[in-house]
Write a protein that holds these residues in place. Structure first.
Motif, PDB file in Angstrom:
ATOM      1  N   ASP A  55      58.235 -16.144 -34.103  1.00 53.79           N
ATOM      2  CA  ASP A  55      56.863 -16.622 -34.328  1.00 53.79           C
ATOM      3  C   ASP A  55      56.884 -17.898 -35.164  1.00 53.79           C
ATOM      4  O   ASP A  55      57.790 -18.096 -35.994  1.00 53.79           O
ATOM      5  CB  ASP A  55      56.057 -15.561 -35.092  1.00 53.79           C
ATOM      6  CG  ASP A  55      55.806 -14.310 -34.251  1.00 53.79           C
ATOM      7  OD1 ASP A  55      56.126 -14.324 -33.046  1.00 53.79           O
ATOM      8  OD2 ASP A  55      55.284 -13.337 -34.817  1.00 53.79           O
ATOM      9  N   LEU A  63      59.680 -20.926 -24.772  1.00 54.69           N
ATOM     10  CA  LEU A  63      59.222 -19.885 -25.705  1.00 54.69           C
ATOM     11  C   LEU A  63      59.637 -18.534 -25.148  1.00 54.69           C
ATOM     12  O   LEU A  63      59.307 -18.208 -23.999  1.00 54.69           O
ATOM     13  CB  LEU A  63      57.701 -19.911 -25.857  1.00 54.69           C
ATOM     14  CG  LEU A  63      57.117 -20.984 -26.764  1.00 54.69           C
ATOM     15  CD1 LEU A  63      57.127 -22.338 -26.054  1.00 54.69           C
ATOM     16  CD2 LEU A  63      55.693 -20.626 -27.147  1.00 54.69           C
ATOM     17  N   VAL A 113      53.068 -28.255 -27.378  1.00 48.64           N
ATOM     18  CA  VAL A 113      54.343 -27.789 -26.806  1.00 48.64           C
ATOM     19  C   VAL A 113      54.955 -29.007 -26.118  1.00 48.64           C
ATOM     20  O   VAL A 113      54.476 -29.460 -25.079  1.00 48.64           O
ATOM     21  CB  VAL A 113      54.106 -26.644 -25.799  1.00 48.64           C
ATOM     22  CG1 VAL A 113      55.433 -26.145 -25.250  1.00 48.64           C
ATOM     23  CG2 VAL A 113      53.322 -25.501 -26.441  1.00 48.64           C
ATOM     24  N   ILE A 148      56.560 -21.115 -21.091  1.00 49.15           N
ATOM     25  CA  ILE A 148      55.971 -20.187 -22.066  1.00 49.15           C
ATOM     26  C   ILE A 148      56.067 -18.791 -21.457  1.00 49.15           C
ATOM     27  O   ILE A 148      55.399 -18.480 -20.460  1.00 49.15           O
ATOM     28  CB  ILE A 148      54.512 -20.576 -22.379  1.00 49.15           C
ATOM     29  CG1 ILE A 148      54.453 -22.017 -22.897  1.00 49.15           C
ATOM     30  CG2 ILE A 148      53.902 -19.598 -23.380  1.00 49.15           C
ATOM     31  CD1 ILE A 148      53.069 -22.521 -23.255  1.00 49.15           C
ATOM     32  N   LEU A 173      55.777 -14.185 -28.233  1.00 47.63           N
ATOM     33  CA  LEU A 173      55.732 -14.852 -29.548  1.00 47.63           C
ATOM     34  C   LEU A 173      54.303 -15.222 -29.917  1.00 47.63           C
ATOM     35  O   LEU A 173      53.468 -15.476 -29.048  1.00 47.63           O
ATOM     36  CB  LEU A 173      56.595 -16.118 -29.517  1.00 47.63           C
ATOM     37  CG  LEU A 173      58.094 -15.891 -29.307  1.00 47.63           C
ATOM     38  CD1 LEU A 173      58.821 -17.232 -29.257  1.00 47.63           C
ATOM     39  CD2 LEU A 173      58.675 -15.011 -30.412  1.00 47.63           C
ATOM     40  N   ILE A 227      52.252 -18.125 -31.880  1.00 49.97           N
ATOM     41  CA  ILE A 227      52.374 -19.486 -32.396  1.00 49.97           C
ATOM     42  C   ILE A 227      51.039 -19.849 -33.039  1.00 49.97           C
ATOM     43  O   ILE A 227      49.988 -19.837 -32.390  1.00 49.97           O
ATOM     44  CB  ILE A 227      52.697 -20.492 -31.259  1.00 49.97           C
ATOM     45  CG1 ILE A 227      53.864 -19.990 -30.376  1.00 49.97           C
ATOM     46  CG2 ILE A 227      52.969 -21.873 -31.833  1.00 49.97           C
ATOM     47  CD1 ILE A 227      55.205 -19.856 -31.076  1.00 49.97           C
ATOM     48  N   LEU A 238      55.877 -27.707 -31.315  1.00 52.79           N
ATOM     49  CA  LEU A 238      57.199 -27.250 -30.871  1.00 52.79           C
ATOM     50  C   LEU A 238      57.903 -28.469 -30.294  1.00 52.79           C
ATOM     51  O   LEU A 238      57.429 -29.085 -29.330  1.00 52.79           O
ATOM     52  CB  LEU A 238      57.047 -26.147 -29.820  1.00 52.79           C
ATOM     53  CG  LEU A 238      56.027 -25.035 -30.181  1.00 52.79           C
ATOM     54  CD1 LEU A 238      55.941 -23.998 -29.062  1.00 52.79           C
ATOM     55  CD2 LEU A 238      56.385 -24.372 -31.508  1.00 52.79           C
ATOM     56  N   LEU A 254      49.304 -18.398 -28.189  1.00 49.42           N
ATOM     57  CA  LEU A 254      49.263 -19.664 -28.911  1.00 49.42           C
ATOM     58  C   LEU A 254      47.856 -19.855 -29.454  1.00 49.42           C
ATOM     59  O   LEU A 254      46.863 -19.663 -28.721  1.00 49.42           O
ATOM     60  CB  LEU A 254      49.617 -20.835 -27.982  1.00 49.42           C
ATOM     61  CG  LEU A 254      51.114 -21.052 -27.692  1.00 49.42           C
ATOM     62  CD1 LEU A 254      51.729 -19.894 -26.913  1.00 49.42           C
ATOM     63  CD2 LEU A 254      51.330 -22.346 -26.920  1.00 49.42           C
ATOM     64  N   SER A 313      57.981 -27.450 -19.823  1.00 47.11           N
ATOM     65  CA  SER A 313      58.026 -26.398 -20.847  1.00 47.11           C
ATOM     66  C   SER A 313      57.816 -25.050 -20.159  1.00 47.11           C
ATOM     67  O   SER A 313      57.222 -24.971 -19.085  1.00 47.11           O
ATOM     68  CB  SER A 313      56.980 -26.643 -21.923  1.00 47.11           C
ATOM     69  OG  SER A 313      55.739 -26.832 -21.332  1.00 47.11           O
ATOM     70  N   CYS A 327      53.116 -14.462 -24.652  1.00 51.89           N
ATOM     71  CA  CYS A 327      53.002 -15.329 -25.840  1.00 51.89           C
ATOM     72  C   CYS A 327      51.532 -15.606 -26.141  1.00 51.89           C
ATOM     73  O   CYS A 327      50.706 -15.710 -25.238  1.00 51.89           O
ATOM     74  CB  CYS A 327      53.711 -16.662 -25.597  1.00 51.89           C
ATOM     75  SG  CYS A 327      55.500 -16.549 -25.697  1.00 51.89           S
ATOM     76  N   VAL A 363      62.340 -21.607 -28.722  1.00 51.75           N
ATOM     77  CA  VAL A 363      61.610 -20.928 -29.805  1.00 51.75           C
ATOM     78  C   VAL A 363      61.841 -19.433 -29.648  1.00 51.75           C
ATOM     79  O   VAL A 363      61.486 -18.851 -28.618  1.00 51.75           O
ATOM     80  CB  VAL A 363      60.108 -21.285 -29.744  1.00 51.75           C
ATOM     81  CG1 VAL A 363      59.354 -20.666 -30.921  1.00 51.75           C
ATOM     82  CG2 VAL A 363      59.919 -22.798 -29.736  1.00 51.75           C
TER      83      VAL A 363
END
Ligand SMILES: CC(C)(COP(=O)(O)OP(=O)(O)OC[C@H]1O[C@@H](n2cnc3c(N)ncnc32)[C@H](O)[C@@H]1OP(=O)(O)O)[C@@H](O)C(=O)NCCC(=O)NCCS
Length: 208
Positions: free
Chosen positions: A193, A172, A166, A154, A176, A178, A184, A160, A152, A158, A190
């Motif tokens: 938001d 992401l 995730v 990020i 953003l 989250i 996710l 979270l 993943s 971001c 993504v």
């Protein structure tokens, strides 16, 4: 500055809470990452006889670092709260192969596996799990009990909340937000938001 953690630097005594598949996997990584560490065994409520005993009845041992190996962030947080409430020292397992631009140590109470990469100025909450080859960008904030799977990404900035999941190959986009308990889906991209408790997946990610 890139900081790497030497396995020799971490000579300690460790107990792992939870004897499931993830617990046994974590014990394997612990032996590999910290060959000098004294691994005392597991505690587990469902299989206490195969372990040092149950979690619920466990009396923490002085000088031991406790790791919680449960796949669910909410469970990791509950178990850590129970043990630390009795005086246990909750610890971290940080892979010596990880690429770290932020300061993480035993007090961070995180599990960071393999060649995961954490950029600069990243904050990571207690009992958050970051799997092999996950990439966390600069200025990211991860709340307590998050689970970040392999591959993943990020992006920078971001934020979270707590207990966010995730799944593998989720991407992401930058900056953003989250919400707590959001999930996710695997392979998601993504782009906006995500509210608390919501599951999204797909490209672009939409609510399930
Ligand atoms: C997003 C996710 C959490 C949703 O799980 P769920 O709520 O059980 O959803 P379901 O499996 O019932 O799927 C519901 C629908 O969404 C689709 N779907 C689910 N996840 C999807 C994904 N990641 N990408 C594309 N489509 C997906 C399913 O095909 C299904 O479609 P249908 O109704 O047309 O048949 C899950 O699919 C996922 O991505 N899990 C990742 C698991 C994983 O890799 N774990 C390893 C962690 S280390």
């Amino acid at each position: 500055m890139v900081v790497t953690v030497s396995s020799k630097a971490q000579q300690r005594k460790v107990v792992i809470a939870c004897f499931g598949g993830f617990g046994r996997e974590l014990a394997g990584w612990l032996r590999k990452y910290e060959p000098y560490t004294d691994f005392l065994g597991f505690i587990d409520d469902e299989r206490p006889k195969e372990c040092l005993g149950s979690i619920i009845d466990h009396r923490p041992i002085a000088g031991v670092s406790y790791l919680v190996a449960n796949g669910l962030g909410s469970n990791r947080l509950k178990i850590a709260a129970l043990l630390s409430g009795r005086g246990a020292k909750m610890g971290s397992l940080i892979s010596p192969e990880a690429i770290l631009g932020s300061d993480l140590n035993d007090d961070s109470q995180i599990i960071l596996l393999g060649r995961a990469s954490v950029s600069v100025n990243v904050s990571i909450g207690h009992q958050t799990l970051i799997q092999e080859l996950a990439v966390i960008g600069h200025d990211v904030q991860l709340g307590n009990g998050c689970s970040v799977s392999s591959f993943s990404f990020i992006a920078g900035g971001c934020k979270l909340g707590r207990e966010v999941i995730v799944n593998p190959h989720a991407t992401l986009l930058p900056r953003l937000n989250i919400g707590d308990g959001a999930t996710l889906g695997a392979g998601s991209v993504v782009i906006a938001d995500v509210k608390s408790g919501v599951t999204v997946f797909g490209n672009p990610a939409k609510i399930l």
